[in-house]
Each structure stands twice: as structure tokens, then as C-alpha cells.
Scaffold this active site. Structure first.
Site, PDB file in Angstrom:
ATOM      1  N   CYS A  74      -7.465  -5.897   0.088  1.00 56.78           N
ATOM      2  CA  CYS A  74      -6.239  -6.004  -0.798  1.00 56.78           C
ATOM      3  C   CYS A  74      -5.124  -5.048   0.010  1.00 56.78           C
ATOM      4  O   CYS A  74      -5.166  -3.990   0.169  1.00 56.78           O
ATOM      5  CB  CYS A  74      -6.460  -5.217  -2.087  1.00 56.78           C
ATOM      6  SG  CYS A  74      -5.200  -5.157  -3.050  1.00 56.78           S
ATOM      7  N   CYS A  77      -3.375  -2.566  -1.853  1.00 55.40           N
ATOM      8  CA  CYS A  77      -4.293  -1.480  -2.038  1.00 55.40           C
ATOM      9  C   CYS A  77      -3.931  -0.416  -0.626  1.00 55.40           C
ATOM     10  O   CYS A  77      -3.964   0.708  -0.831  1.00 55.40           O
ATOM     11  CB  CYS A  77      -5.592  -1.725  -2.192  1.00 55.40           C
ATOM     12  SG  CYS A  77      -5.999  -2.710  -3.745  1.00 55.40           S
TER      13      CYS A  77
END
Length: 154
Positions: A74, A77
Site C-alpha cells: 500500500c 501506508c
């Protein structure tokens, strides 16, 4: 939409591409990184036993547990990771953990994590706040508010 990744495996690559190509100017990554270069103590959680250890520690010491539900693929993230570490350094009275949603998929579903990153603030095992997406300024505000509540405890 560009500040979070969907958790479904069929959408993972598409979301990663969308997230990677988004341009969010309302973050303070550069500012936070330059002001606070030291790494905070963020505890990785990839097993349920580690989760139980950290939630027990938080509950036993009356601390707020800040949980970052994240995935290795991600992009958003990765964007908030240094900010999350910085917050862990600034707020040692709170416990910061990162849960790998791939390693603990069922557990993440129990916490209604539908996109990554999702940050949940817990007090006494109960959710007090939640942030979905990589809005670093909002993460900083919510963490400061949670710390303020911790300091005001009776």
C-alpha cells in the site's frame, strides 16, 4: 480516494496505481520528517499473540493504543509510516502498533478495516476514534486530541 488502498486482492494493484499517482498537497510529511528525524517505537503486529500482548499492556497501564492497519504493498501506508513513527516518538505515553492486514486478515475484518491505511485509537479496548486514509495532518490532530484526553484522565 488516492489516500487509501482498498483491501480486496482483485483491486489491490489498481488501487496501488491510483494511490501512487495521486497528488495530495495537504500533508506535512516533509515538515514532520525534518523536524523529528528519530525513529519512534512502533510495534509490528503480525500474530494475534502480539496483539493480545500490546492491548493487555495498554489496558493494564491505562494507555491509549494507536493501531495502524497497513499492508506492505500500500503506497499511502508507506506515506504515513514516517509520520506514524514520529508520533510514536512524540507521544511515549501512548502505544503505537502496526497491524499487517495480510497476515491478520480475519482480525482486520473484525475491526471493520475496509481500506488501508486505517488508524484506530483505543482506550480500555474500546474504539475512541478512527481515521481512514493517509491524511497526515488529520492523523497528527487526532493523535494530539487522544493524548490530550489521556492527560485529562481522572
Amino acid at each position: 480516494m488516492g489516500n487509501r488502498c482498498a483491501r480486496t486482492s482483485c483491486c489491490r494493484k489498481l488501487w496501488s496505481c491510483i494511490c501512487c499517482c495521486s497528488n495530495n498537497n495537504n500533508n506535512s510529511y516533509g515538515q514532520t520528517r525534518s523536524q523529528h528525524g528519530s525513529k519512534g517505537k512502533v510495534h509490528p503486529v503480525s500474530r494475534i499473540e502480539k496483539w493480545e500482548e500490546k492491548i493487555t499492556e495498554a489496558n493494564n497501564h491505562g494507555k491509549i493504543l494507536v493501531v495502524n492497519f497497513s499492508a506492505p504493498w500500500c503506497v499511502p501506508c508507506k506515506k504515513i509510516e514516517p509520520v506514524f513513527r514520529d508520533l510514536a516518538s512524540r507521544y511515549p505515553s501512548m502505544i503505537f502498533v502496526t497491524v499487517d492486514v495480510e497476515e491478520l486478515a480475519e482480525f482486520s475484518n473484525e475491526w471493520n478495516v475496509e481500506a488501508t491505511p486505517t488508524v484506530v485509537f483505543l482506550k480500555d479496548g474500546r474504539q475512541m476514534d478512527k481515521l481512514v486514509g493517509a491524511e497526515t495532518s488529520e492523523l497528527q490532530k487526532k493523535t494530539a486530541a487522544a493524548a490530550d484526553l489521556f492527560l485529562r484522565k481522572p
